[in-house]
Enzyme design. Structure first.
Site, PDB file in Angstrom:
ATOM      1  N   MET A  85       0.880  -1.200   0.000  1.00 31.51           N
ATOM      2  CA  MET A  85       0.000   0.000   0.000  1.00 31.51           C
ATOM      3  C   MET A  85       0.881   1.203   0.000  1.00 31.51           C
ATOM      4  O   MET A  85       2.060   1.037   0.214  1.00 31.51           O
ATOM      5  CB  MET A  85      -0.900  -0.071   1.229  1.00 31.51           C
ATOM      6  CG  MET A  85      -2.004  -1.075   1.022  1.00 31.51           C
ATOM      7  SD  MET A  85      -3.551  -0.470   1.584  1.00 31.51           S
ATOM      8  CE  MET A  85      -3.823  -1.535   3.035  1.00 31.51           C
ATOM      9  N   PRO A  86       0.347   2.402  -0.151  1.00 31.73           N
ATOM     10  CA  PRO A  86      -1.048   2.714  -0.415  1.00 31.73           C
ATOM     11  C   PRO A  86      -1.488   2.362  -1.823  1.00 31.73           C
ATOM     12  O   PRO A  86      -0.675   2.322  -2.742  1.00 31.73           O
ATOM     13  CB  PRO A  86      -1.119   4.224  -0.203  1.00 31.73           C
ATOM     14  CG  PRO A  86       0.247   4.688   0.159  1.00 31.73           C
ATOM     15  CD  PRO A  86       1.187   3.570  -0.037  1.00 31.73           C
ATOM     16  N   ILE A  87      -2.753   2.026  -1.944  1.00 35.23           N
ATOM     17  CA  ILE A  87      -3.401   1.792  -3.241  1.00 35.23           C
ATOM     18  C   ILE A  87      -4.405   2.918  -3.416  1.00 35.23           C
ATOM     19  O   ILE A  87      -5.233   3.158  -2.546  1.00 35.23           O
ATOM     20  CB  ILE A  87      -4.081   0.412  -3.270  1.00 35.23           C
ATOM     21  CG1 ILE A  87      -3.019  -0.700  -3.222  1.00 35.23           C
ATOM     22  CG2 ILE A  87      -4.983   0.273  -4.483  1.00 35.23           C
ATOM     23  CD1 ILE A  87      -3.557  -2.108  -3.153  1.00 35.23           C
ATOM     24  N   ARG A  92       0.564   2.224  -5.585  1.00 26.49           N
ATOM     25  CA  ARG A  92      -0.137   1.802  -6.816  1.00 26.49           C
ATOM     26  C   ARG A  92      -1.316   2.737  -7.055  1.00 26.49           C
ATOM     27  O   ARG A  92      -2.019   3.113  -6.116  1.00 26.49           O
ATOM     28  CB  ARG A  92      -0.649   0.364  -6.655  1.00 26.49           C
ATOM     29  CG  ARG A  92       0.408  -0.654  -6.965  1.00 26.49           C
ATOM     30  CD  ARG A  92       0.144  -2.056  -6.506  1.00 26.49           C
ATOM     31  NE  ARG A  92       1.135  -2.967  -7.105  1.00 26.49           N
ATOM     32  CZ  ARG A  92       2.430  -2.930  -6.851  1.00 26.49           C
ATOM     33  NH1 ARG A  92       2.915  -2.005  -6.010  1.00 26.49           N
ATOM     34  NH2 ARG A  92       3.264  -3.787  -7.420  1.00 26.49           N
TER      35      ARG A  92
END
Lengths: 75, 75, 75, 75, 75, 75
Positions: free
Chosen positions: F1-3, F40
């Site tokens: 993460m973070p996504i 991402r």
């Protein structure tokens, strides 16, 4: 728009959330040339057992790396 | 990718979350022939009053079925 | 529930989507011991310029790796 | 389908969630002419520091409006 | 907020999307007593092979029901 | 993460998507002090009749403002 949903691991402080939201809003409105007033951000937090890479939690992956290093040192 | 968001009812154990994440990762990487390392899973839990079918919670639907059965038996 | 949203790169065949959906449904209903009828899957596809890792598309990252390898060989 | 995810600020009562879910289900099934049984609703709540407009929380924006009004009155 | 994401099958007309968005906005603002101006709706459409119940597309399920009915009639 | 999932109106160029993704990745990794490799971004585009504020599309709102201005001038 844009509407941005940020998935993050649980545990970051309110202050850190406020600063990442401000930084992302600035980055988006600068690059898309849109008013900050049109930018909305939702933060969704996930606990340690709610995020997986290759079917493993971050803790499982860290443990796997630790064991691999021990094995490597044992050679 | 793939990035998979699983919405589930609140209350499942960490162990159960780990096993469903591992099973889904295996199923995805096997069928899409992609490396498990590319598969990320996010679990988002919902409380009893955060999931609705036909405008009703699961508890409301169970109660409705119970009453219908009682009525059926009363005939 | 569970409701599962799968984000994937654009371009996979209908057949492949059907097989990954069937495999994921089986994995979820087996591990969570829930009826397949309760499992819903949504697939959302993303184009080449709609998925980024470290701020780069997959094409940009592949190009970067290619250049790094060339440089490595040039030594 | 339809599957509807509602992002709301934390803190609303269970009763209010049940009534908004019922009202949205009725609105959707009426306008799309689909059975209520096909309509699923997920509610995801966000804390005060998990929702931003123009990079600010609702509390920050309210404070900013308050100061602007004071300044306006001070003229 | 609220921010509402509606997942629907592909193919509905623009007019139908406008009417369901208006109806849902009315339902939400009425029941949550919030201004319509705070209600945002995102519609995400899914193709025939992007929505699954029990691991099957709607077409696969319809075909299965058809065959079951034929078998039932054949008795 | 973070996504991070970014919902945007349809129609922006690939170049603009690449630049907003790079800018958001930089903002996130700087403020959260996490490696860009962990960030991402998914971009999901919405057509003109897939985004509503107060139950109206952007075109409907623009038309409403235009009529209000005409009325204002007509006084």
């Amino acid at each position: 728009m844009p509407i941005i949903e940020m998935h993050m691991m649980e545990g970051r402080s309110g202050e850190l959330k406020r600063s990442v939201a401000a930084a992302v809003t600035e980055a988006v409105s600068r690059t898309l040339a849109c008013s900050p007033e049109t930018v909305r951000i939702l933060i969704t937090e996930h606990g340690a057992e709610e995020f997986y890479v290759a079917g493993q939690t971050m803790a499982q992956r860290a443990e796997q790396r630790r064991l691999a290093e021990l094995q490597e040192q044992g050679k």
